[in-house]
Design a protein around this motif. Structure first.
Motif, mmCIF file in Angstrom:
data_model
loop_
_atom_site.group_PDB
_atom_site.id
_atom_site.type_symbol
_atom_site.label_atom_id
_atom_site.label_comp_id
_atom_site.label_asym_id
_atom_site.label_seq_id
_atom_site.Cartn_x
_atom_site.Cartn_y
_atom_site.Cartn_z
ATOM 1 N N UNK A 55 29.420 39.018 51.035
ATOM 2 C CA UNK A 55 28.446 38.969 52.139
ATOM 3 C C UNK A 55 27.682 37.654 52.224
ATOM 4 N N UNK A 56 28.380 36.553 51.930
ATOM 5 C CA UNK A 56 27.751 35.236 51.972
ATOM 6 C C UNK A 56 27.751 34.638 53.371
ATOM 7 N N UNK A 57 28.505 35.242 54.280
ATOM 8 C CA UNK A 57 28.655 34.667 55.617
ATOM 9 C C UNK A 57 29.860 33.747 55.705
ATOM 10 N N UNK A 58 30.609 33.656 54.601
ATOM 11 C CA UNK A 58 31.793 32.802 54.542
ATOM 12 C C UNK A 58 32.881 33.499 53.730
ATOM 13 N N UNK A 59 34.128 33.138 54.014
ATOM 14 C CA UNK A 59 35.238 33.580 53.180
ATOM 15 C C UNK A 59 35.602 32.376 52.315
ATOM 16 N N UNK A 60 35.297 32.486 51.022
ATOM 17 C CA UNK A 60 35.575 31.406 50.090
ATOM 18 C C UNK A 60 36.988 31.542 49.525
ATOM 19 N N UNK A 61 37.405 30.532 48.784
ATOM 20 C CA UNK A 61 38.770 30.467 48.264
ATOM 21 C C UNK A 61 39.151 31.712 47.457
ATOM 22 N N UNK A 62 38.253 32.190 46.613
ATOM 23 C CA UNK A 62 38.541 33.386 45.814
ATOM 24 C C UNK A 62 38.783 34.613 46.676
ATOM 25 N N UNK A 63 38.050 34.719 47.771
ATOM 26 C CA UNK A 63 38.235 35.839 48.700
ATOM 27 C C UNK A 63 39.525 35.669 49.499
ATOM 28 N N UNK A 64 39.883 34.437 49.810
ATOM 29 C CA UNK A 64 41.142 34.186 50.524
ATOM 30 C C UNK A 64 42.331 34.595 49.671
ATOM 31 N N UNK A 65 42.245 34.342 48.375
ATOM 32 C CA UNK A 65 43.324 34.701 47.464
ATOM 33 C C UNK A 65 43.593 36.211 47.534
ATOM 34 N N UNK A 66 42.556 36.990 47.819
ATOM 35 C CA UNK A 66 42.665 38.452 47.857
ATOM 36 C C UNK A 66 42.800 39.002 49.281
ATOM 37 N N UNK A 67 43.098 38.139 50.240
ATOM 38 C CA UNK A 67 43.103 38.563 51.642
ATOM 39 C C UNK A 67 44.055 39.733 51.889
ATOM 40 N N UNK A 68 45.251 39.716 51.312
ATOM 41 C CA UNK A 68 46.189 40.816 51.540
ATOM 42 C C UNK A 68 45.704 42.104 50.883
ATOM 43 N N UNK A 69 45.083 41.989 49.715
ATOM 44 C CA UNK A 69 44.511 43.159 49.042
ATOM 45 C C UNK A 69 43.343 43.725 49.851
ATOM 46 N N UNK A 70 42.679 42.873 50.615
ATOM 47 C CA UNK A 70 41.577 43.344 51.454
ATOM 48 C C UNK A 70 42.082 44.210 52.608
#
Length: 110
Positions: A55-70
């Protein structure tokens, strides 16, 4: 909040199956396959909020790595090169993260 609140479960499964092999992820094809490109601005924003896990207002690299899992727990992690390619495609201001407007533009490109 599950992605299935905004996207069809069958579309998510089909898209995840298409990109199971590491190195195969293509964000444009993926966003089309899950039906995100056809969604309203508000729905795209809701999907962004799900991807923004901290909930930072951004999708950071670590969150991008998990995009499919999301999109589904059975999704795989993106490889480092896929993650960097997705970040490069969406990070217009080169600050190392993708904001809501940048994400909307990324989806619109698909």
């Amino acid at each position: 909040m599950p992605m299935t609140q905004y996207l069809a479960e069958a579309d998510i499964k089909t898209a995840l199956d298409a990109f199971q092999t590491p190195g195969s992820f293509d964000h444009k094809k993926f966003f089309n396959m899950v039906g995100l490109k056809k969604k309203s601005t508000e729905d795209v924003k809701k999907v962004f909020e799900i991807l923004d896990q901290d909930n930072s207002g951004f999708i950071e690299e670590g969150e991008l790595k998990l995009v499919l899992k999301s999109f589904h727990a059975n999704g795989r992690e993106l490889s480092d090169s896929e993650t960097k390619a997705l970040l490069a495609a969406g990070d217009e201001d080169h600050d190392g993260k993708i904001g809501a407007e940048e994400f909307a533009k990324l989806v619109a490109q698909a």
